[in-house]
Scaffold this active site. Structure first.
Site, mmCIF file in Angstrom:
data_model
loop_
_atom_site.group_PDB
_atom_site.id
_atom_site.type_symbol
_atom_site.label_atom_id
_atom_site.label_comp_id
_atom_site.label_asym_id
_atom_site.label_seq_id
_atom_site.Cartn_x
_atom_site.Cartn_y
_atom_site.Cartn_z
ATOM 1 N N GLY A 107 40.838 43.467 33.368
ATOM 2 C CA GLY A 107 40.371 42.112 33.594
ATOM 3 C C GLY A 107 39.687 41.605 32.332
ATOM 4 C CB SER B 167 35.494 38.315 31.021
ATOM 5 O OG SER B 167 34.832 39.011 29.978
ATOM 6 C CB CYS C 184 32.447 36.982 42.244
ATOM 7 S SG CYS C 184 33.725 36.724 40.983
ATOM 8 C CB CYS D 164 30.821 33.546 36.920
ATOM 9 S SG CYS D 164 31.048 33.634 38.698
#
Length: 374
Positions: A8, A10, A98, A194
């Site tokens: 993942g 970011s 999340c 976020c």
């Protein structure tokens, strides 16, 4: 992909180094950039910048990168709950949701659809296998440990996840990024929720929860000011009250010690360790257990009621519905309904639950600090 791992990405240094380490270990590696928040027109969204950085890192490492838009899933699975909790006077933790709903559900599904066996992220935590069960462990860097936010993960998710940074300290991560010439090596860490980023929290929340001014009262019922809405504040908060020198009171900071949501009253006190903020017993919603079940119906461990808090010794009782009664050895300050209580056995994260109420006393007779009205 034919097996391997999807990282993942970011756009930050942590996920960049996670991808670097997996690339160096060999085997198929790819990146995936998730868009979790649709541009709201404020100009504060960093998604485009982060996406460019993620692409640049994958290019540097020579690995493919994929893109998925999970903003609709984020809205329904995380943000709607976030707003509902604030409207009820509680203080939710969207990072926990999340992780459970997006990063280790939809992202994991997307990785499997690409043919990957596992996913990896830049979280600071560790995973091991003990007596046939997967365990979530604290990171080696105690100052960066993120197991608190990962306590809702289960056996299937841990079996398909890697945390390459779990045994590293942040300074080592920066050094590895610089040594590999990664474009994110000096990038500032993201802070805050976020989807809010660096913007003003009250202004952002005000778009979804319009201001509803009401009285600020002392714990003995004296009105000393006005607030824009009780849902903008959390227990123990000092900033943003707008209370300067108040006639008849000492020149000292004020702290939120209670919220009466139906009455729209915010209760404050000048003592940082006000008795209205102190509790020793916490009651929670049904708990999630990483092993699949609690270690016993009654046991002792340690627990923390907020991120970066020192875990404190406690005794836990689990009722027939899975709810917890947690008794601490000493008083805890500003334990807040809506936040997560996370349990540990040494470095092993056992699981956790959302805080519903505490035994904090009721200030001024307008609603207990730990018993906020919905």
């Amino acid at each position: 992909m034919n097996g391997g791992v999807v990282v993942g990405m970011s756009g930050g240094v942590d996920s960049s180094v996670a991808a670097l380490l997996l690339r160096q270990a060999g085997g198929p590696v790819a990146g995936l950039f998730m868009r979790n928040w649709a541009d709201d027109g404020s100009g504060d969204c960093r998604a485009d910048e982060d996406r460019r950085d993620a692409v640049a890192v994958c290019g540097r490492l020579g690995i493919p990168i994929h893109f998925r838009d999970f903003s609709a899933e984020y809205w329904s699975g995380v943000f709607e709950h976030f707003i509902a909790e604030y409207a009820a006077g509680r203080t939710p933790n969207p990072d926990v949701l999340c992780n459970r709903e997006i990063k280790f559900a939809h992202f994991l599904e997307a990785a499997h659809a690409l043919g990957a066996e596992r996913i990896a992220t830049g979280h600071y935590a560790r995973i091991d296998r003990h007596c046939g069960r997967w365990r979530l462990l604290r990171a080696s860097d105690a100052g960066k440990d993120q197991s608190y936010f990962l306590h809702q993960l289960g056996q299937a998710q841990l079996a398909a996840t890697a945390f390459p940074l779990g045994g590293l300290h942040k300074r080592e991560v920066r050094e590895l990024a610089r040594g590999a010439g990664l474009p994110t090596a000096a990038k500032k860490d993201s802070t805050g929720i976020c989807f809010i980023g660096e913007r003003d929290f009250r202004e952002f929340l005000g778009r979804y929860l319009p201001a509803r001014p009401g009285e600020i009262r002392t714990a003995d019922g004296r009105t000393i000011g006005e607030h824009p809405g009780v849902f903008y504040f959390t227990l123990g908060q000092r900033e943003g009250l707008g209370l300067g020198g108040v006639r008849g009171f000492a020149q000292a900071p004020w702290y939120v010690v209670g919220k009466d949501v139906p009455g729209n009253v915010l209760v404050v006190d000048q003592d940082h360790d006000s008795r209205w903020l102190m509790s020793t017993v916490i009651w929670t919603a049904p708990a999630h257990w990483i092993a699949g079940a609690p270690p016993a119906t009654r046991f002792e461990c340690s627990a923390q009621a907020r991120y970066r808090q020192q875990a404190e010794p406690c005794a836990v009782a689990v009722d027939d519905g899975g709810r917890l009664e947690v008794r601490f050895a000493g008083p805890q300050r500003a334990v807040t309904p809506g936040q997560s209580l996370v349990l540990y056995d040494g470095e092993v994260c056992l699981g956790g639950a959302v805080i519903e109420r505490t035994d904090a006393p009721a200030p001024g007779g307008v609603g207990a600090a730990g018993k906020l009205a919905a």
